[in-house]
Design a protein around this motif. Structure first.
Motif, PDB file in Angstrom:
ATOM      1  N   GLY A  79      36.829 -55.095  64.821  1.00 40.90           N
ATOM      2  CA  GLY A  79      35.468 -55.019  64.318  1.00 40.90           C
ATOM      3  C   GLY A  79      34.559 -54.196  65.216  1.00 40.90           C
ATOM      4  N   TYR A  80      33.712 -53.408  64.592  1.00 38.34           N
ATOM      5  CA  TYR A  80      32.770 -52.553  65.326  1.00 38.34           C
ATOM      6  C   TYR A  80      31.803 -53.412  66.154  1.00 38.34           C
ATOM      7  N   GLY A  81      31.188 -54.383  65.534  1.00 33.23           N
ATOM      8  CA  GLY A  81      30.255 -55.254  66.246  1.00 33.23           C
ATOM      9  C   GLY A  81      30.943 -56.103  67.297  1.00 33.23           C
ATOM     10  N   GLU A  82      32.144 -56.580  66.976  1.00 32.95           N
ATOM     11  CA  GLU A  82      32.893 -57.410  67.916  1.00 32.95           C
ATOM     12  C   GLU A  82      33.318 -56.602  69.139  1.00 32.95           C
ATOM     13  N   LEU A  83      33.674 -55.333  68.928  1.00 27.34           N
ATOM     14  CA  LEU A  83      34.066 -54.507  70.066  1.00 27.34           C
ATOM     15  C   LEU A  83      32.860 -54.242  70.974  1.00 27.34           C
ATOM     16  N   LEU A  84      31.694 -54.042  70.371  1.00 31.65           N
ATOM     17  CA  LEU A  84      30.490 -53.879  71.182  1.00 31.65           C
ATOM     18  C   LEU A  84      30.200 -55.151  71.983  1.00 31.65           C
ATOM     19  N   GLU A  85      30.337 -56.299  71.332  1.00 31.41           N
ATOM     20  CA  GLU A  85      30.111 -57.565  72.031  1.00 31.41           C
ATOM     21  C   GLU A  85      31.094 -57.730  73.186  1.00 31.41           C
ATOM     22  N   LEU A  86      32.349 -57.381  72.935  1.00 31.09           N
ATOM     23  CA  LEU A  86      33.402 -57.509  73.948  1.00 31.09           C
ATOM     24  C   LEU A  86      33.091 -56.659  75.172  1.00 31.09           C
ATOM     25  N   THR A  87      32.691 -55.411  74.940  1.00 32.63           N
ATOM     26  CA  THR A  87      32.497 -54.478  76.056  1.00 32.63           C
ATOM     27  C   THR A  87      31.171 -54.688  76.786  1.00 32.63           C
ATOM     28  N   GLY A 329      34.708 -63.025  66.836  1.00 33.82           N
ATOM     29  CA  GLY A 329      35.123 -62.644  65.494  1.00 33.82           C
ATOM     30  C   GLY A 329      35.751 -63.783  64.719  1.00 33.82           C
ATOM     31  N   GLY A 330      35.322 -65.013  65.000  1.00 32.38           N
ATOM     32  CA  GLY A 330      35.870 -66.167  64.300  1.00 32.38           C
ATOM     33  C   GLY A 330      37.200 -66.654  64.836  1.00 32.38           C
ATOM     34  N   GLN A 331      37.730 -66.016  65.878  1.00 34.65           N
ATOM     35  CA  GLN A 331      39.002 -66.437  66.461  1.00 34.65           C
ATOM     36  C   GLN A 331      38.752 -67.170  67.771  1.00 34.65           C
ATOM     37  N   TYR A 332      39.609 -68.128  68.065  1.00 36.85           N
ATOM     38  CA  TYR A 332      39.493 -68.925  69.272  1.00 36.85           C
ATOM     39  C   TYR A 332      40.276 -68.238  70.397  1.00 36.85           C
ATOM     40  N   ILE A 333      39.566 -67.793  71.395  1.00 34.48           N
ATOM     41  CA  ILE A 333      40.149 -67.060  72.518  1.00 34.48           C
ATOM     42  C   ILE A 333      40.236 -67.995  73.713  1.00 34.48           C
ATOM     43  N   ALA A 344      40.083 -46.932  67.324  1.00 36.41           N
ATOM     44  CA  ALA A 344      40.228 -46.283  66.018  1.00 36.41           C
ATOM     45  C   ALA A 344      39.932 -47.259  64.892  1.00 36.41           C
ATOM     46  N   ALA A 345      40.392 -48.494  65.035  1.00 36.03           N
ATOM     47  CA  ALA A 345      40.158 -49.499  63.997  1.00 36.03           C
ATOM     48  C   ALA A 345      38.679 -49.835  63.882  1.00 36.03           C
ATOM     49  N   ALA A 346      37.982 -49.962  65.000  1.00 35.29           N
ATOM     50  CA  ALA A 346      36.558 -50.276  64.965  1.00 35.29           C
ATOM     51  C   ALA A 346      35.760 -49.146  64.326  1.00 35.29           C
ATOM     52  N   ASN A 347      36.176 -47.905  64.570  1.00 36.50           N
ATOM     53  CA  ASN A 347      35.503 -46.767  63.925  1.00 36.50           C
ATOM     54  C   ASN A 347      35.631 -46.830  62.405  1.00 36.50           C
ATOM     55  N   ALA A 348      36.753 -47.398  61.927  1.00 36.00           N
ATOM     56  CA  ALA A 348      36.990 -47.491  60.487  1.00 36.00           C
ATOM     57  C   ALA A 348      36.414 -48.760  59.871  1.00 36.00           C
ATOM     58  N   ASP A 349      35.823 -49.611  60.677  1.00 34.60           N
ATOM     59  CA  ASP A 349      35.217 -50.839  60.173  1.00 34.60           C
ATOM     60  C   ASP A 349      34.102 -50.487  59.182  1.00 34.60           C
ATOM     61  N   ASN A 366      27.534 -37.183  63.760  1.00 34.05           N
ATOM     62  CA  ASN A 366      27.329 -38.616  63.926  1.00 34.05           C
ATOM     63  C   ASN A 366      28.146 -39.082  65.128  1.00 34.05           C
ATOM     64  N   ARG A 367      27.476 -39.474  66.191  1.00 32.96           N
ATOM     65  CA  ARG A 367      28.169 -39.867  67.418  1.00 32.96           C
ATOM     66  C   ARG A 367      28.090 -41.357  67.688  1.00 32.96           C
ATOM     67  N   ALA A 368      28.016 -42.149  66.626  1.00 38.03           N
ATOM     68  CA  ALA A 368      27.970 -43.599  66.789  1.00 38.03           C
ATOM     69  C   ALA A 368      29.370 -44.207  66.899  1.00 38.03           C
ATOM     70  N   HIS A 369      30.403 -43.360  66.978  1.00 35.23           N
ATOM     71  CA  HIS A 369      31.776 -43.858  67.100  1.00 35.23           C
ATOM     72  C   HIS A 369      31.993 -44.508  68.463  1.00 35.23           C
ATOM     73  N   LEU A 370      33.144 -45.174  68.610  1.00 31.59           N
ATOM     74  CA  LEU A 370      33.473 -45.861  69.853  1.00 31.59           C
ATOM     75  C   LEU A 370      34.651 -45.208  70.565  1.00 31.59           C
ATOM     76  N   ALA A 371      34.892 -43.937  70.290  1.00 28.94           N
ATOM     77  CA  ALA A 371      36.034 -43.253  70.898  1.00 28.94           C
ATOM     78  C   ALA A 371      35.952 -43.224  72.418  1.00 28.94           C
ATOM     79  N   TRP A 372      34.731 -43.259  72.958  1.00 31.54           N
ATOM     80  CA  TRP A 372      34.563 -43.236  74.409  1.00 31.54           C
ATOM     81  C   TRP A 372      34.478 -44.641  74.997  1.00 31.54           C
TER      82      TRP A 372
END
Length: 494
Positions: A79-87, A329-333, A344-349, A366-372
């Protein structure tokens, strides 16, 4: 924060796949029990990674359980939002891989191919907090001193040399004869090594990656050259990345400088290779960009950006390690779980920015991707990398304007790496060369002070103080491990 006990009910929130989950039983963490984990390796990943990510998202939501190798589980953040939260949440998700439960429980084989990408090292890649900030500031400030116009000239000169070296038959492989060679030819000059060191470094990296009979020798020589470079630039600074890094107020030790120069070369080299190759593939196979060669609307810059959205050089990256039990993301870690950044998956979210642009057929501009990446560990070398790749592509198209694929696009294949998105080959045809543009006389390529012959033949030189200190038994310091010995090969899927 601490997560409540998961409900363990098929179809419950955080368990859209309807699989029973367990916390403290079965597999560690909240990973599904009794259901085979989806491998993030093998043919399925190489042939159709986007399809794989879509299936995982449909079944599990934005965070999916995966297997990195048999018996080694992890979470893939889709997930795009979840990856942002993670990082962005360093308190809950650390870069320190020593927190990983799998090796702590003795479940990581000594010869695991995950070791090069997950082992802890004292670099910006594996540190949190103030120490990470100290080293990152040094790296960022060092890259900021690069003269962009000069970098373009250096890259263009190296690109023209490669093109001129091709035979007269009008055929070439743009991966093995161009993309895989060009970055190191540029990086060696950026670091302050002589121009002729570029081909030598390429041979060493290839020998290291192949893990063959020459691998150990090549690794030792590679390490010795970098140590020797640091020692010499400490004594006689020049206008190069090594000298700037050593002169930074962060006061890096020689050992810290060596580690970070290796990171710059290995990580920077592999990602730049992939970005060049993937951009050339897009230009040669997509009709929207094919018109670019004849004055169409979409530009090389548009192609670079679309690649970062759809086929970023780094498609997945390990990662973050949970510092305690939590929910994402609703999962128990669980504490000690590994979370892989699914770039790549988050970019396609569908929730990602730029979906409307994607629907219109182009993501250029559009440079809102998370490739970096994102957060405090976002890539510090974005601008130099962009200049190298853009110059490499534009120089090739200028020299060979009638470039075309030598095989059907459907026959192009990808390396089976879980981390990099990289072509095996990109064979092309062209009819004739056009003369290279002369470099701007007022901005010559880098000309660092010449090194003695021992710089390229370190086995003939006296070991430096940094080398001796790191390898002397009883010195109180851990012997240096050749951690980059297989990093480049595993990164690119060799």
């Amino acid at each position: 924060m601490t997560a409540p006990e998961p409900p363990g009910i098929p179809g419950a929130p955080g368990n859209p796949g309807g699989c029973p989950v367990a916390h403290g039983g079965g597999l560690p963490g909240g990973l599904p029990v009794g259901v085979p984990l989806t491998p993030l390796y093998g043919p399925a990943l190489a042939e159709d990674p986007h399809g794989l990510y879509a299936r995982l998202r449909e079944r599990y939501g934005p965070v999916a359980p995966i297997e990195l190798e048999p018996g080694v589980e992890a979470w893939l953040v889709l997930g795009y939002g979840e990856l942002l939260e993670l990082t962005r949440n360093e308190a809950l998700f650390s870069k320190d891989s020593r927190r990983w439960r799998v090796p702590a429980e003795g479940r990581l084989a000594p010869d695991s191919r995950l070791i090069p990408m997950t082992s802890w090292r004292p670099t910006v890649l594996n540190l949190d907090g103030a120490e990470h900030q100290r080293l990152r500031t040094a790296v960022v400030d060092t890259f900021a001193q690069i003269d962009h116009r000069q970098l373009r000239g250096t890259t263009e000169a190296a690109a023209n040399r490669l093109i001129d070296s091709w035979g007269p038959d009008g055929t070439a492989d743009l991966v093995t004869q161009y993309a895989r060679l060009l970055p190191l030819l540029v990086f060696t000059q950026l670091l302050g090594l002589p121009t002729e060191a570029g081909p030598h470094f390429i041979r060493l990296i290839n020998d290291i990656s192949d893990s063959g009979a020459e691998s150990i020798r090549a690794n030792e020589e590679f390490h010795a050259i970098v140590v020797d470079l640091v020692r010499r630039r400490r004594a006689v600074p020049s206008a190069d990345l090594t000298s700037w890094l050593l002169a930074h107020p962060a006061a890096l030790s020689d050992d810290e400088a060596v580690h970070h120069l290796v990171v710059m070369m290995v990580a920077g080299n592999e990602t730049t290779i992939c970005w060049i190759g993937n951009t050339l593939r897009l230009l040669l196979t997509d009709r929207r960009f094919r018109a670019t060669l004849t004055g169409g609307r979409l530009t090389v810059s548009d192609a670079l950006e679309e690649v970062l959205w759809r086929d970023p050089p780094t498609q997945n990256f390990p990662g973050r390690w949970a510092t305690g039990d939590t929910v994402l993301g609703g999962q128990y870690i669980s504490q000690g779980d590994l979370l892989v950044l699914g770039l790549a998956a988050a970019n396609a979210d569908p929730a990602a920015q730029g979906v409307s642009a994607a629907a219109q057929g182009s993501l250029g501009g559009n440079r809102a991707h998370l490739a970096w990446g994102a957060g405090k560990h976002v890539c510090p070398a974005q601008q130099p990398a962009r200049i190298i790749v853009e110059t490499a592509v534009e120089t090739l198209l200028h020299r060979l304007p009638d470039l075309q694929l030598a095989v059907p696009a459907s026959e192009l294949t990808w390396r089976p790496s879980p981390w990099a998105r990289s072509l095996n080959a990109l064979p092309v045809l062209y009819s004739a060369f056009t003369p290279p543009r002369p470099p701007a006389p007022e901005r010559p390529a880098w000309t660092p002070p010449p090194f003695p012959d021992t710089a390229l033949n370190p086995s003939d030189s006296t070991p430096s103080a940094a080398t001796s200190t790191a390898r002397t038994p009883g010195s109180g310091r851990q012997a240096r491990r050749p951690w980059w010995n297989s990093l480049a090969g595993w990164w690119s899927g060799r």
